[in-house]
Design an enzyme around this catalytic site. Structure first.
Site, PDB file in Angstrom:
ATOM      1  N   TYR A 116       0.507  -1.306   0.421  1.00 20.36           N
ATOM      2  CA  TYR A 116       0.293   0.155   0.297  1.00 20.36           C
ATOM      3  C   TYR A 116       0.892   1.008  -0.172  1.00 20.36           C
ATOM      4  O   TYR A 116       2.043   1.276   0.872  1.00 20.36           O
ATOM      5  CB  TYR A 116      -1.158   0.332   1.067  1.00 20.36           C
ATOM      6  CG  TYR A 116      -2.012  -0.913   1.340  1.00 20.36           C
ATOM      7  CD1 TYR A 116      -3.677  -0.761   0.885  1.00 20.36           C
ATOM      8  CD2 TYR A 116      -1.757  -1.761   1.833  1.00 20.36           C
ATOM      9  CE1 TYR A 116      -4.770  -1.397   0.709  1.00 20.36           C
ATOM     10  CE2 TYR A 116      -2.598  -3.126   2.171  1.00 20.36           C
ATOM     11  CZ  TYR A 116      -4.196  -2.856   1.369  1.00 20.36           C
ATOM     12  OH  TYR A 116      -5.333  -3.247   0.906  1.00 20.36           O
TER      13      TYR A 116
ATOM     14  N   TYR B 283      -1.007  -9.717   1.092  1.00 17.07           N
ATOM     15  CA  TYR B 283       0.093 -10.000   1.468  1.00 17.07           C
ATOM     16  C   TYR B 283       0.340 -10.236   3.289  1.00 17.07           C
ATOM     17  O   TYR B 283      -0.586 -10.400   3.469  1.00 17.07           O
ATOM     18  CB  TYR B 283       0.329  -8.588   1.860  1.00 17.07           C
ATOM     19  CG  TYR B 283      -1.134  -7.345   2.687  1.00 17.07           C
ATOM     20  CD1 TYR B 283      -1.198  -7.137   3.653  1.00 17.07           C
ATOM     21  CD2 TYR B 283      -2.251  -6.858   1.246  1.00 17.07           C
ATOM     22  CE1 TYR B 283      -2.492  -6.605   4.280  1.00 17.07           C
ATOM     23  CE2 TYR B 283      -3.323  -6.625   1.855  1.00 17.07           C
ATOM     24  CZ  TYR B 283      -3.230  -6.363   3.182  1.00 17.07           C
ATOM     25  OH  TYR B 283      -4.899  -6.022   3.328  1.00 17.07           O
TER      26      TYR B 283
ATOM     27  N   ARG C 105      -3.306 -12.218   3.954  1.00 18.90           N
ATOM     28  CA  ARG C 105      -4.676 -11.807   3.241  1.00 18.90           C
ATOM     29  C   ARG C 105      -4.649 -12.059   1.959  1.00 18.90           C
ATOM     30  O   ARG C 105      -3.338 -11.925   1.045  1.00 18.90           O
ATOM     31  CB  ARG C 105      -4.525  -9.986   3.167  1.00 18.90           C
ATOM     32  CG  ARG C 105      -4.061  -9.543   4.834  1.00 18.90           C
ATOM     33  CD  ARG C 105      -5.319  -9.971   5.534  1.00 18.90           C
ATOM     34  NE  ARG C 105      -7.092 -10.693   5.576  1.00 18.90           N
ATOM     35  CZ  ARG C 105      -7.511  -9.324   4.710  1.00 18.90           C
ATOM     36  NH1 ARG C 105      -7.066  -8.229   4.298  1.00 18.90           N
ATOM     37  NH2 ARG C 105      -8.449  -9.924   4.059  1.00 18.90           N
TER      38      ARG C 105
ATOM     39  N   HIS D  53      -7.190  -8.434  -2.204  1.00 23.48           N
ATOM     40  CA  HIS D  53      -9.299  -8.316  -1.609  1.00 23.48           C
ATOM     41  C   HIS D  53      -8.742  -6.294  -1.960  1.00 23.48           C
ATOM     42  O   HIS D  53      -7.683  -5.682  -2.381  1.00 23.48           O
ATOM     43  CB  HIS D  53      -9.037  -8.655  -0.629  1.00 23.48           C
ATOM     44  CG  HIS D  53      -7.901  -7.478   0.544  1.00 23.48           C
ATOM     45  ND1 HIS D  53      -7.038  -7.771   0.917  1.00 23.48           N
ATOM     46  CD2 HIS D  53      -7.631  -6.502   1.103  1.00 23.48           C
ATOM     47  CE1 HIS D  53      -6.372  -7.299   1.675  1.00 23.48           C
ATOM     48  NE2 HIS D  53      -7.218  -6.186   1.630  1.00 23.48           N
TER      49      HIS D  53
ATOM     50  N   HIS E  16     -10.875  -3.127  -0.539  1.00 23.83           N
ATOM     51  CA  HIS E  16     -11.436  -2.248   0.366  1.00 23.83           C
ATOM     52  C   HIS E  16     -12.684  -1.077  -0.247  1.00 23.83           C
ATOM     53  O   HIS E  16     -12.131  -0.519  -0.740  1.00 23.83           O
ATOM     54  CB  HIS E  16     -10.617  -1.553   1.572  1.00 23.83           C
ATOM     55  CG  HIS E  16      -9.328  -2.344   2.017  1.00 23.83           C
ATOM     56  ND1 HIS E  16      -9.982  -3.072   3.012  1.00 23.83           N
ATOM     57  CD2 HIS E  16      -8.045  -2.562   1.727  1.00 23.83           C
ATOM     58  CE1 HIS E  16      -9.134  -3.580   3.916  1.00 23.83           C
ATOM     59  NE2 HIS E  16      -7.930  -3.574   2.746  1.00 23.83           N
TER      60      HIS E  16
END
Ligand SMILES: [Fe+3]
Lengths: 230, 178
Positions: free
Chosen positions: A101, A140, A150, A153, A155
């Site tokens: 991110y 990640y 995870r 995905h 958000h």
């Protein structure tokens, strides 16, 4: 529009806490929640316009060549009666293809992609539809988690037409083996509700020889009219 | 009929996606009453200040009306993400009293929706004001008397109010069911 809001919860919603993650044992309320009547405060809500969306846009590649599988995500925002929620604020953010991110707290040594924005924002149209262009994010690892990764995905933050119809959720990708062992997706008790968080591959959404297509519909709280009683 | 989609945590890595430049300032579209500020810190159940909690503020205008268009003079909505020291701040105007059932009224208040890293759903509370008459508010009176003070911001003569949020444990802020 006058809407009716049933109490929230049940097996289609996860417990407030996430096990083994972000110390939610000390951030979730310990006291019982206080029942609140629906007043003008809860049934009204912010109305968003084009100025709120700004120039964030719906193409997370900005037309650049970015790393990862180019993908178009499209769907419809609906109420509990299946009616479209028009003018809902939809915001979305995700990691890049390496699972990184653009955030100062993400200190894992994975590369940033300078051509990928990682976030978008829009309002649904009159049919409750949204659509944006992105790449499939990478998995990640969750820090200090005994090798919990995870699954890929995206958000999603949604604001319907009342303070009461507010949802933040995540969209998962079909067929990923990490889905079935993810502590956040699997925190939803009801299997059908988990399945609804997994997008469906949809060629009609994709772009021929250019982008994969995924369909992801979202249901917000609220009935369009008083349900039949008795 | 379909139940709402399941909530999922917003995670810790979102502030670049959601934060508008001045969304903590509800007067950004114009001044429609005397400005006030509400500042405080958000703490967890062990007394640690917590960063990256998303606070969403929703309130009526000075006459107790909720905005219902995107071009209303006073929009009534703001956002703030807690800083590394747990602090948050909103700039706004004092809301008016809001109708309740029958002839009764809710004391001036704002609704506060809280999302936190790891938390799967929103948590909702309210903010009242110490210099208003809160004694007859039918919603505030649902809160056990010993805990009501945790919802009441205290201000000075310049309109600077303070209120801390305790997510859990001793001194826990009263939270409402959705
Ligand atoms: Fe994430």
């Amino acid at each position: 529009m006058t809407r009716v809001y049933e109490p929230f919860g049940g097996p289609s919603q996860p417990d407030l806490r996430t096990k083994r993650y972000m110390r939610t044992n000390v951030t979730a309320p310990a006291e019982a929640l206080i029942e609140l009547p629906r007043t003008a405060t809860e049934t009204s809500g912010p109305v968003f316009g084009a100025a709120d969306v700004g120039d964030v846009g719906v193409d997370l590649t900005n037309g650049n060549t970015v790393l990862g599988s180019l993908s178009v995500i499209a769907g419809q925002v609906l109420d509990e009666d299946g009616r479209p929620v028009a003018n809902a604020l939809v915001e979305f953010w995700q990691a890049n293809a390496s699972g990184k991110y653009p955030h100062e707290v993400d200190t894992r040594p994975a590369p940033q992609d300078p051509h990928f924005t990682g976030a978008g924002r829009m309002l649904t149209d009159a049919e409750g539809r949204y659509k944006f262009t992105t790449i499939k994010p990478g998995a990640y690892p969750v820090p200090s988690s005994n090798n919990w990764w995870r699954p890929p995905h995206i958000h999603f933050s949604l604001y319907g037409d009342a303070f009461a119809s507010r949802l933040i959720t995540q969209m998962y990708f079909p067929g990923d083996p990490l889905n079935s062992i993810d502590g956040i997706l699997q925190a939803v008790p009801d299997a059908a509700a988990r399945t609804r968080l997994i997008a469906q591959q949809d060629e009609s959404v994709g772009i021929h020889e250019h982008a994969l297509g995924y369909r992801f519909d979202i249901v917000l709280r609220g009935h369009s009219e008083t349900p039949m009683v008795g | 009929m379909t139940r709402p989609s399941a909530g999922q945590t917003l995670g810790p890595f979102y502030n670049y996606a959601l934060m508008g430049a001045n969304e903590f300032d509800l007067t950004r579209g114009g001044q429609h009453g005397p400005a006030i500020t509400i500042t405080g810190k958000l703490f967890d159940g062990e007394g640690a200040a917590r960063r990256d909690f998303l606070l969403e503020w929703w309130q009526a205008d000075a006459s107790g009306q909720y905005a219902n268009t995107a071009d209303a003079p006073f929009r009534g909505f703001g956002r703030c993400i807690t800083k590394p020291d747990g602090s948050f701040s909103f700039k706004t105007i004092k809301p008016g009293a809001v109708p309740f059932e029958g002839n009764s009224w809710q004391a001036p208040h704002a609704s506060l929706g809280i999302f936190g890293p790891g938390l799967m759903r929103r948590i909702v509370t309210r903010v009242y004001f110490a210099d208003e008459d809160n004694t007859a508010c039918p919603v505030l009176n649902l809160v056990p008397e010993a805990r009501r003070g945790k919802l009441i911001a205290r201000g000075d003569s310049a309109g600077a109010y303070t209120l801390d949020i305790r997510m859990s444990g001793e001194g826990e802020t009263p939270f409402f069911a959705e």
